[in-house]
Design an enzyme around this catalytic site. Structure first.
Site, PDB file in Angstrom:
ATOM      1  N   HIS A 184       0.987  -0.914  -0.006  1.00 21.06           N
ATOM      2  CA  HIS A 184      -0.048  -0.204   0.023  1.00 21.06           C
ATOM      3  C   HIS A 184       0.854   1.177   0.081  1.00 21.06           C
ATOM      4  O   HIS A 184       0.701   2.281  -0.457  1.00 21.06           O
ATOM      5  CB  HIS A 184      -0.718  -0.077   1.169  1.00 21.06           C
ATOM      6  CG  HIS A 184      -2.025  -1.060   1.420  1.00 21.06           C
ATOM      7  ND1 HIS A 184      -1.789  -2.443   1.768  1.00 21.06           N
ATOM      8  CD2 HIS A 184      -3.206  -0.790   0.867  1.00 21.06           C
ATOM      9  CE1 HIS A 184      -2.899  -2.947   1.462  1.00 21.06           C
ATOM     10  NE2 HIS A 184      -3.926  -2.189   1.222  1.00 21.06           N
ATOM     11  N   ASP A 256      -5.172  -6.060  -7.307  1.00 19.90           N
ATOM     12  CA  ASP A 256      -4.947  -5.203  -5.971  1.00 19.90           C
ATOM     13  C   ASP A 256      -5.301  -3.804  -6.498  1.00 19.90           C
ATOM     14  O   ASP A 256      -5.250  -3.474  -7.716  1.00 19.90           O
ATOM     15  CB  ASP A 256      -3.960  -5.390  -5.283  1.00 19.90           C
ATOM     16  CG  ASP A 256      -4.106  -5.605  -3.850  1.00 19.90           C
ATOM     17  OD1 ASP A 256      -4.885  -4.850  -3.269  1.00 19.90           O
ATOM     18  OD2 ASP A 256      -3.146  -5.819  -2.968  1.00 19.90           O
TER      19      ASP A 256
END
Length: 484
Positions: A184, A256
């Site tokens: 992330h 993702d």
């Protein structure tokens, strides 16, 4: 330059958007009517089961075969239970119990909860083999550190979810379990030979494919020998060569979230990341959580432009749209298997997973101290710990840094102390504080994160829950005799 309406529609067929709040903005439904593949829901979209069912029905009114996705892993990553914690223990707990039928039953129950809420794509299970003890993003989301164990439970989880008519999505290919940074926030590197990847990380994905998993999610991780300088999400060798060619996967490859720095920063922008992922072989693109209409239109426009300027073959875009449509069709044509609700299933599974070392009898009527801990972006701020389950027992929360053993001892008086935390072994301050308290009075520890071999000197009992779900907190409080 105006976008060709046909190309825009084709591009929309490959996108999962998102929006904030418990009701859908008008543009969310309009995009579905225009061909958008679907939306991903997050904790901010969920208030309670009734509200969620209304929201998904509202989205389906725009197009009945829309994909409505969510990250519902159980355990530490839950959207349905983001306000209370999950009623089911997560993968690390199920791996510790090591009962494949139990794993199947828990995931069938999760699938049934999702189906009842109108959700047809679960961005789960996590099938990474957690070989890095200090992995900041996987940890208790993994079934364990042994590839064969993870593969067995992957098979059970996939078949359990899909028995409810909810498509499963095995993640994060080709394996996020050996990383020590969070994709992330940056692009992690797993610098290992392909031979090790095949024996350590790939067996669970092979098991998922053999079990008929409908989707596989790519990871924003770099494996130099396989992906070169970029992430697996942008690697044709990883997605088309390894996943499709070697493992024989024929379903939808899902990315993702493209807003993650491991993807967006690598490509230069979210729209460019979308083109790179499609060119590599991805079919369904999760844009992320922070999405609005201009961003979706910008991504669609970039994809359309790429088919004109040669960055993306039109046939590849058509193939991706067809696979996404096939995934949506599967969710509308499958017949869910029989399911008998069991309100005690989560607690029973959490009990099977828990380990109690030592003697808890010296810890009656304690002060319970929870060490405040951060959370990953994947988890979000989900309540955890023993507090909701305590009966007449005082509970406080403290920060490890800046709290002294003397302060806690003074507050506890002559009471025993039970210290609750996640990954306590990683904090030198926590280790020191616990051991000093244990030298002064009866003390116990409840470890609710990824466990380690560390055991503090002097503690009377050490409880390992293998996760911080609501069910895990309940059974830990039970084991200590502290429950309501």
């Amino acid at each position: 330059m105006a976008i060709d309406p046909a190309l825009r529609q084709l591009a929309l067929h490959t996108l999962l958007a998102a929006f904030p709040g418990g009701t859908a903005p008008r543009w969310a439904g309009d995009l579905l009517a225009d061909g958008l593949a679907g939306h991903t829901l997050f904790g901010t979209n969920v208030a309670d089961p009734e509200q969620l069912a209304r929201l998904t029905a509202e989205l389906r009114s725009a197009r009945t075969d829309a994909l409505i996705a969510i990250d519902e892993e159980g355990g530490d990553v839950t959207r349905l239970g983001h306000r209370t914690g999950s009623p089911y223990p997560g993968n690390a707990a199920l791996g510790a119990a090591d009962d494949e039928e139990l794993t199947h039953r828990v995931h069938a129950a999760i699938g049934a909860d999702l189906a009842a809420a109108g959700i047809n794509l679960d961005l789960a299970p996590t099938v990474d083999v957690n070989t890095a003890d200090d992995n900041p993003i996987i940890g208790t989301r993994s079934f364990g550190a042994d590839p064969e164990l993870v593969a067995r439970h992957t098979r059970a989880a996939v078949t359990g979810l899909q028995s409810a008519g909810v498509a499963a999505c095995a993640k994060h290919f080709p394996g996020h379990g050996a990383t020590v940074t969070d994709s992330h926030l940056e692009l992690p590197t797993v610098d290992v030979p392909l031979a090790l990847l095949r024996t350590r990380d790939l067996p669970p994905f092979a098991a998922a494919v053999q079990a008929g998993v409908q989707a596989v999610m790519s990871a924003h991780i770099r494996v130099p020998e396989l992906t070169g300088d970029g992430p697996a999400t942008f690697s044709r060798a990883a997605l088309t060569g390894l996943l499709r060619g070697e493992l024989g996967f024929r379903g939808a490859i899902v990315t993702d979230a493209l807003e993650m720095r491991g993807a967006a920063a690598s490509a230069g922008s979210i729209p460019r990341a979308a083109v790179a992922a499609l060119a590599a072989g991805a079919d369904l693109l999760c844009i992320g959580a922070d999405v609005d209409l201009p961003l979706v239109e910008a991504v669609a426009a970039e994809i359309a432009a790429a088919t004109v300027d040669g960055r993306l073959a039109l046939s590849r875009l058509e193939e991706a749209a067809a696979r996404t449509a096939a995934l949506a069709a599967w969710t509308t044509t499958g017949t869910p298997g029989p399911f008998t609700p069991d309100t005690e299933l989560g607690l029973a599974a959490a009990r099977r997973a828990m380990t109690v070392e030592g003697d808890v009898t010296a810890l009656r009527s304690p002060l319970v101290v929870r060490f405040g801990a951060g959370h990953s972006i994947a988890e979000g701020r989900v309540p955890w710990g023993l507090a909701p389950h305590l009966d007449g027992v005082e509970h406080i929360e403290v920060a490890v840094e800046g709290t002294t053993p003397e302060e806690l001892a003074g507050y506890a008086g002559d009471r025993p102390v039970v210290l609750v935390g996640r990954r306590l072994h990683e904090s030198a301050a926590a280790r020191t504080l616990i051991e000093k308290l244990a030298a002064d009075r009866p003390a116990g520890v409840v470890e609710m994160g990824w466990p380690s071999s560390w055991r503090p000197a002097g503690v009377r009992a050490f409880v390992i829950t293998h996760g911080a779900s609501r069910a895990s907190g309940r059974v830990a409080a039970e084991a200590l005799g502290l429950t309501r």
